[in-house]
Design an enzyme around this catalytic site. Structure first.
Site, short mmCIF file in Angstrom:
data_model
loop_
_atom_site.label_atom_id
_atom_site.label_comp_id
_atom_site.label_asym_id
_atom_site.label_seq_id
_atom_site.Cartn_x
_atom_site.Cartn_y
_atom_site.Cartn_z
N HIS A 263 0.84 -1.20 0.00
CA HIS A 263 0.00 0.00 0.00
C HIS A 263 0.87 1.25 0.00
O HIS A 263 1.93 1.28 0.63
CB HIS A 263 -0.94 0.01 1.22
CG HIS A 263 -1.99 1.07 1.09
ND1 HIS A 263 -1.75 2.38 1.44
CD2 HIS A 263 -3.25 1.02 0.60
CE1 HIS A 263 -2.85 3.08 1.18
NE2 HIS A 263 -3.77 2.28 0.67
N GLU B 170 -3.61 2.27 -7.28
CA GLU B 170 -4.01 3.43 -6.47
C GLU B 170 -2.99 4.55 -6.67
O GLU B 170 -1.92 4.54 -6.03
CB GLU B 170 -4.05 3.06 -4.99
CG GLU B 170 -4.97 1.92 -4.65
CD GLU B 170 -5.36 1.91 -3.17
OE1 GLU B 170 -6.55 2.06 -2.89
OE2 GLU B 170 -4.47 1.77 -2.31
P1 13P Z 1 -9.18 6.96 -0.13
O1 13P Z 1 -10.37 6.20 -0.67
O2 13P Z 1 -9.40 7.55 1.23
O3 13P Z 1 -8.63 7.91 -1.14
O4 13P Z 1 -8.03 5.85 0.09
C1 13P Z 1 -7.79 4.92 -0.91
C2 13P Z 1 -6.90 3.86 -0.38
O5 13P Z 1 -5.75 4.12 -0.07
C3 13P Z 1 -7.46 2.52 -0.21
O6 13P Z 1 -6.47 1.59 0.08
#
Ligand code: 13P
Length: 234
Positions: A88, A157
């Site tokens: 992550h 992400e």
């Molecule tokens: P947000 O949805 O708060 O932007 O975070 C995304 C995330 O890091 C999920 O792992």
């Protein structure tokens, strides 16, 4: 589709318990067809039965031992947890986990057959340096990672989209996911500022197999609404 909630450092043990009771009820009352995951804090782990899959946001590559502040498979086995998030952006950038360490975690949990949600994503300066550099950066986050692992789910992400309210355009999400699809067969989740308002647009995009939601999933009714949106996609 896969609809996942990452609580990060939010919700207490009691709040998590109430959340999961509500969510399980919603999932069974509505015969939800989606694969639903929740990643609570480590202190909120507990025995859980139902349709919702519970995973951990992090775990050390060990059974047990002297790793202050970490948890290993002895602690995961206590609650029959077999799903882990690895790579992550907050662990890479805030906690400074290196790709080497991430690889060792990945290999450890892969050898044990865990379901792994492996996260990749570029910071803003990399995105602004152009598409070729951005794809090289994403490729560097997959170096040493077995992308053919059968229990792998990949979450794209973009770092600059996490917790900011900003998202790439739908076209940009499709572009990255389509490029990723060429390198791996695993389901591809999009994450970064997914909310009740935009999930309906993101879920049907080409090569998007689900979403990984942070702050937008902290309210259980909102998360249920997103699951419902996924169920309504033809
Ligand atoms: P947000 O949805 O708060 O932007 O975070 C995304 C995330 O890091 C999920 O792992």
């Amino acid at each position: 589709m896969i609809i996942a909630a990452n609580f990060k450092t939010n919700l207490t043990r009691l709040e998590t318990k109430e959340y999961l009771i509500h969510l399980e009820k919603f999932v069974s009352d509505n015969n939800v067809r989606q694969e639903v995951f929740v990643f609570p804090t480590a202190t909120s782990l507990d025995n859980h039965s139902g349709k919702v899959n519970i995973g951990v946001q992090n775990a050390y590559p060990t059974k047990n031992g002297a790793f202050t502040g970490e948890i290993g498979t002895d602690q995961l086995d206590e609650f029959n947890i077999k799903t882990v998030l690895i790579g992550h952006s907050e662990r890479r950038h805030v906690l400074k986990e290196s790709q080497e360490f991430i690889i060792s975690k990945y290999n450890f949990y892969k050898a044990l057959g865990y379901k792994i949600i492996y996260c990749i994503g570029e910071p803003l300066d990399v995105r602004e340096s152009g598409e070729a550099k951005m794809m090289d950066y994403l490729a560097s986050q997959m170096v040493g990672i077995d992308m053919d692992y059968e229990n792998l789910i990949v979450a794209y992400e973009p770092v600059w989209a996490i917790g900011t309210g900003l998202t790439p355009t739908n076209e940009d999400i499709v572009k990255v996911h389509t490029a990723l699809r060429l390198t791996c067969k695993a389901p591809l989740l999009y994450g970064g500022s997914v909310k009740v308002d935009n999930v309906k647009e993101i879920l049907p995009l080409e090569n998007v197999d689900g979403v990984l939601v942070g702050s937008g999933a902290l309210n259980v009714n909102d998360f249920c609404s997103m699951i419902n949106d996924a169920d309504n996609i033809k």
